[in-house]
Design a protein around this motif. Structure first.
Motif, PDB file in Angstrom:
ATOM      1  N   LEU A 241       0.858  -1.200   0.000  1.00 39.90           N
ATOM      2  CA  LEU A 241       0.000   0.000   0.000  1.00 39.90           C
ATOM      3  C   LEU A 241       0.888   1.241   0.000  1.00 39.90           C
ATOM      4  O   LEU A 241       1.770   1.374   0.857  1.00 39.90           O
ATOM      5  CB  LEU A 241      -0.909  -0.013   1.232  1.00 39.90           C
ATOM      6  CG  LEU A 241      -2.082  -0.999   1.156  1.00 39.90           C
ATOM      7  CD1 LEU A 241      -2.577  -1.382   2.540  1.00 39.90           C
ATOM      8  CD2 LEU A 241      -3.232  -0.420   0.329  1.00 39.90           C
ATOM      9  N   LEU A 242       0.652   2.122  -0.968  1.00 42.82           N
ATOM     10  CA  LEU A 242       1.471   3.326  -1.098  1.00 42.82           C
ATOM     11  C   LEU A 242       0.572   4.545  -1.250  1.00 42.82           C
ATOM     12  O   LEU A 242      -0.453   4.481  -1.942  1.00 42.82           O
ATOM     13  CB  LEU A 242       2.354   3.232  -2.349  1.00 42.82           C
ATOM     14  CG  LEU A 242       3.391   2.102  -2.373  1.00 42.82           C
ATOM     15  CD1 LEU A 242       3.972   1.963  -3.770  1.00 42.82           C
ATOM     16  CD2 LEU A 242       4.498   2.394  -1.366  1.00 42.82           C
ATOM     17  N   ALA A 243       0.972   5.661  -0.652  1.00 38.94           N
ATOM     18  CA  ALA A 243       0.204   6.904  -0.805  1.00 38.94           C
ATOM     19  C   ALA A 243       0.287   7.345  -2.262  1.00 38.94           C
ATOM     20  O   ALA A 243       1.340   7.212  -2.896  1.00 38.94           O
ATOM     21  CB  ALA A 243       0.784   7.970   0.103  1.00 38.94           C
ATOM     22  N   GLY A 244      -0.816   7.855  -2.792  1.00 41.04           N
ATOM     23  CA  GLY A 244      -0.796   8.270  -4.197  1.00 41.04           C
ATOM     24  C   GLY A 244      -1.895   9.262  -4.515  1.00 41.04           C
ATOM     25  O   GLY A 244      -2.629   9.720  -3.626  1.00 41.04           O
ATOM     26  N   ASP A 245      -1.988   9.544  -5.812  1.00 43.57           N
ATOM     27  CA  ASP A 245      -2.956  10.528  -6.274  1.00 43.57           C
ATOM     28  C   ASP A 245      -3.673   9.954  -7.502  1.00 43.57           C
ATOM     29  O   ASP A 245      -3.019   9.581  -8.478  1.00 43.57           O
ATOM     30  CB  ASP A 245      -2.189  11.805  -6.653  1.00 43.57           C
ATOM     31  CG  ASP A 245      -3.136  12.938  -6.934  1.00 43.57           C
ATOM     32  OD1 ASP A 245      -4.039  13.177  -6.105  1.00 43.57           O
ATOM     33  OD2 ASP A 245      -2.990  13.567  -8.008  1.00 43.57           O
ATOM     34  N   ALA A 246      -5.005   9.847  -7.410  1.00 40.66           N
ATOM     35  CA  ALA A 246      -5.768   9.286  -8.533  1.00 40.66           C
ATOM     36  C   ALA A 246      -6.193  10.400  -9.477  1.00 40.66           C
ATOM     37  O   ALA A 246      -6.590  11.485  -9.024  1.00 40.66           O
ATOM     38  CB  ALA A 246      -6.991   8.547  -7.999  1.00 40.66           C
ATOM     39  N   ARG A 247      -6.092  10.107 -10.781  1.00 39.19           N
ATOM     40  CA  ARG A 247      -6.522  11.094 -11.787  1.00 39.19           C
ATOM     41  C   ARG A 247      -6.874  10.348 -13.065  1.00 39.19           C
ATOM     42  O   ARG A 247      -6.046   9.593 -13.583  1.00 39.19           O
ATOM     43  CB  ARG A 247      -5.377  12.097 -12.050  1.00 39.19           C
ATOM     44  CG  ARG A 247      -5.885  13.464 -12.471  1.00 39.19           C
ATOM     45  CD  ARG A 247      -5.041  14.610 -11.939  1.00 39.19           C
ATOM     46  NE  ARG A 247      -4.938  14.695 -10.480  1.00 39.19           N
ATOM     47  CZ  ARG A 247      -5.838  15.275  -9.685  1.00 39.19           C
ATOM     48  NH1 ARG A 247      -6.918  15.813 -10.192  1.00 39.19           N
ATOM     49  NH2 ARG A 247      -5.643  15.328  -8.382  1.00 39.19           N
ATOM     50  N   GLY A 248      -8.118  10.507 -13.478  1.00 42.59           N
ATOM     51  CA  GLY A 248      -8.552   9.969 -14.780  1.00 42.59           C
ATOM     52  C   GLY A 248      -8.326   8.473 -14.965  1.00 42.59           C
ATOM     53  O   GLY A 248      -7.858   8.037 -16.009  1.00 42.59           O
ATOM     54  N   GLY A 249      -8.591   7.686 -13.927  1.00 41.97           N
ATOM     55  CA  GLY A 249      -8.513   6.231 -14.089  1.00 41.97           C
ATOM     56  C   GLY A 249      -7.137   5.630 -13.850  1.00 41.97           C
ATOM     57  O   GLY A 249      -6.942   4.427 -14.025  1.00 41.97           O
ATOM     58  N   SER A 250      -6.158   6.494 -13.465  1.00 36.08           N
ATOM     59  CA  SER A 250      -4.836   5.986 -13.098  1.00 36.08           C
ATOM     60  C   SER A 250      -4.469   6.567 -11.739  1.00 36.08           C
ATOM     61  O   SER A 250      -5.087   7.526 -11.280  1.00 36.08           O
ATOM     62  CB  SER A 250      -3.766   6.434 -14.096  1.00 36.08           C
ATOM     63  OG  SER A 250      -4.059   5.948 -15.364  1.00 36.08           O
ATOM     64  N   ALA A 251      -3.456   6.000 -11.119  1.00 34.08           N
ATOM     65  CA  ALA A 251      -2.990   6.560  -9.846  1.00 34.08           C
ATOM     66  C   ALA A 251      -1.481   6.657  -9.894  1.00 34.08           C
ATOM     67  O   ALA A 251      -0.798   5.741 -10.357  1.00 34.08           O
ATOM     68  CB  ALA A 251      -3.429   5.688  -8.680  1.00 34.08           C
ATOM     69  N   THR A 252      -0.970   7.781  -9.410  1.00 32.96           N
ATOM     70  CA  THR A 252       0.474   7.989  -9.391  1.00 32.96           C
ATOM     71  C   THR A 252       0.983   7.818  -7.968  1.00 32.96           C
ATOM     72  O   THR A 252       0.432   8.405  -7.034  1.00 32.96           O
ATOM     73  CB  THR A 252       0.807   9.404  -9.918  1.00 32.96           C
ATOM     74  OG1 THR A 252       0.247   9.510 -11.233  1.00 32.96           O
ATOM     75  CG2 THR A 252       2.307   9.642  -9.984  1.00 32.96           C
ATOM     76  N   CYS A 253       2.005   6.969  -7.830  1.00 30.02           N
ATOM     77  CA  CYS A 253       2.598   6.741  -6.516  1.00 30.02           C
ATOM     78  C   CYS A 253       4.095   6.528  -6.734  1.00 30.02           C
ATOM     79  O   CYS A 253       4.597   6.744  -7.844  1.00 30.02           O
ATOM     80  CB  CYS A 253       1.949   5.543  -5.836  1.00 30.02           C
ATOM     81  SG  CYS A 253       2.224   3.995  -6.722  1.00 30.02           S
ATOM     82  N   ASP A 270      -4.849   5.597  -1.351  1.00 30.70           N
ATOM     83  CA  ASP A 270      -3.827   4.581  -1.091  1.00 30.70           C
ATOM     84  C   ASP A 270      -3.867   3.642  -2.278  1.00 30.70           C
ATOM     85  O   ASP A 270      -4.950   3.172  -2.674  1.00 30.70           O
ATOM     86  CB  ASP A 270      -4.137   3.807   0.189  1.00 30.70           C
ATOM     87  CG  ASP A 270      -3.873   4.649   1.421  1.00 30.70           C
ATOM     88  OD1 ASP A 270      -2.907   5.431   1.406  1.00 30.70           O
ATOM     89  OD2 ASP A 270      -4.656   4.553   2.384  1.00 30.70           O
ATOM     90  N   VAL A 271      -2.710   3.371  -2.865  1.00 30.43           N
ATOM     91  CA  VAL A 271      -2.630   2.511  -4.047  1.00 30.43           C
ATOM     92  C   VAL A 271      -2.191   1.126  -3.590  1.00 30.43           C
ATOM     93  O   VAL A 271      -1.247   0.999  -2.819  1.00 30.43           O
ATOM     94  CB  VAL A 271      -1.598   3.080  -5.049  1.00 30.43           C
ATOM     95  CG1 VAL A 271      -1.520   2.204  -6.295  1.00 30.43           C
ATOM     96  CG2 VAL A 271      -1.949   4.514  -5.411  1.00 30.43           C
TER      97      VAL A 271
END
Ligand SMILES: Nc1ncnc2c1ncn2[C@@H]1O[C@H](COP(=O)(O)OP(=O)(O)OP(=O)(O)O)[C@@H](O)[C@H]1O
Length: 352
Positions: A241-253, A270-271
């Protein structure tokens, strides 16, 4: 058609709710694994279905016939349920054949009705019929217990942690034999277990009971890939589990921008990926073209033969530690510099 249909089932003990509004259907000829941690209410649900406990509310239908609801509580023996308990289920003073026919009407008991056929169905030789239960291994005894449960041709078979007393090798073999016998009999079955690998390998569907509520009912693949909560992700397997940012169907972590298997609203998340999705490349190996890759140092390796659990410290600003699972023959060395890439989709859980 549903063989088992449960709607709004409630049960409390001494004012403490144990089952909160359970809704569940099991289709004919399928095996549903009922998975949950200790104390989640699995045994209570099974006991209510078998008629050993009274429900406080809700309905249960078996093969279209109501057995619980509106003051109705059909006795166990009228529910046409075959029951396979944890262990010690066979009568030690009766032969295998007498154990198998125990629940049948007297005439069928005397005629040793279908004993050879049932032994064959559970993968045991007909010659076992005259043996005493003590002359069988634990796994063979559980197969006889299944043959006994199937003897009256029940509508539904309930199995309550039937492999928990077996050692690892026997457990695998017995699971397979039982799954094959249930499929060959065309049985509809509910298997209660707290063992996620058992639920994932045996269930056509898996229903997860969590603090008295069913939080997800799905195929094994969906449950493993898209668990509905972070806690469930860690319960049905290992989760990174990694902190991330969701945008448009993807997540960046920290492991890059990963496609999400189920889209979530944009924002902090959380990704979650599984350790086997993280590929660990040795220094001389190139990442697949176009795949983002990340430097890491191997902190620890637990070699388990078939595979290895690898703890890695990423060489990014946050120095995040992640766990990967690699095939044993590709196991790296502690201290080795490696490159990580990620295969497949991730699942995201909105924060806050
Ligand atoms: N007869 C009873 N009287 C009072 N409380 C009970 C009774 N039976 C179960 N409980 C409580 O209900 C809760 C659920 O128990 P249950 O045995 O159904 O869980 P479980 O998921 O089967 O657990 P395990 O995997 O450990 O067997 C527990 O808190 C337990 O203490």
């Amino acid at each position: 058609m549903s063989e088992l249909r449960i709607r709004g089932l409630h049960k409390s003990f001494d004012g403490h709710p144990v089952l909160h509004g359970i809704d569940l259907s099991v289709e004919r000829g399928t095996l549903l694994a009922l998975l949950g941690p200790s104390g989640s209410g699995k045994t209570t649900l099974l006991r209510v279905l078998c008629g050993f406990e009274r429900a406080d509310g809700g309905t249960v239908e078996i093969d279209g016939r109501r057995v619980v609801g509106d003051g109705l509580h059909l006795p166990s023996e009228q529910r046409r349920i075959g029951y396979v308990p944890q262990e010690g289920a066979l009568f030690p003073h009766l032969s295998v054949a007498d154990n198998i026919v125990f629940g049948l009407p007297r005439a069928q008991r005397r005629a040793r009705h279908r004993v050879a056929e049932l032994l064959e169905l559970v993968g045991l030789p007909a010659s076992f019929a005259t043996r005493a239960p003590q002359q069988l291994s634990g796994g063979q005894q559980q197969r006889v217990a299944l043959a006994r449960a199937l003897a009256p041709a029940p509508t539904l078979v309930m199995l309550d942690e039937p492999f928990s007393s077996l050692d690892a090798a026997l457990r695998l073999e017995t699971r397979q034999a039982v799954a094959q016998a249930l499929a060959a009999a065309g049985a509809t079955a509910v298997l209660v277990t707290h063992d996620q690998s058992e639920a994932l390998s045996m269930g056509h569907e898996v229903a997860v009971l969590w603090r008295g509520k069913l939080i997800q009912t799905a195929t094994p693949q969906t449950l493993y890939r898209q668990p509905v909560t972070r806690e469930l992700a860690s319960f049905v397997g290992e989760a990174v589990l990694l902190a991330g940012d969701a945008r448009g169907g993807s997540a960046t972590c920290e492991l890059g921008t990963l496609p999400l298997s189920v889209p979530v609203a944009d924002g902090a998340v959380d990704v979650m990926v599984r350790p086997e999705q993280i590929r660990v490349l040795h220094a001389h190996e190139a990442a697949p073209s176009g795949a983002p890759s990340f430097d890491a140092i191997v902190q620890d390796v637990v070699f388990q033969g078939q595979d290895a659990a690898v703890t890695l410290r990423m060489q990014s600003a946050a120095h995040t530690v992640v766990r990967a699972r690699v095939p044993g023959y590709r196991s790296p060395q502690p201290g080795e510099r490696v490159t990580l890439t990620v295969d497949g989709d991730a699942t995201a859980y909105p924060r806050g």
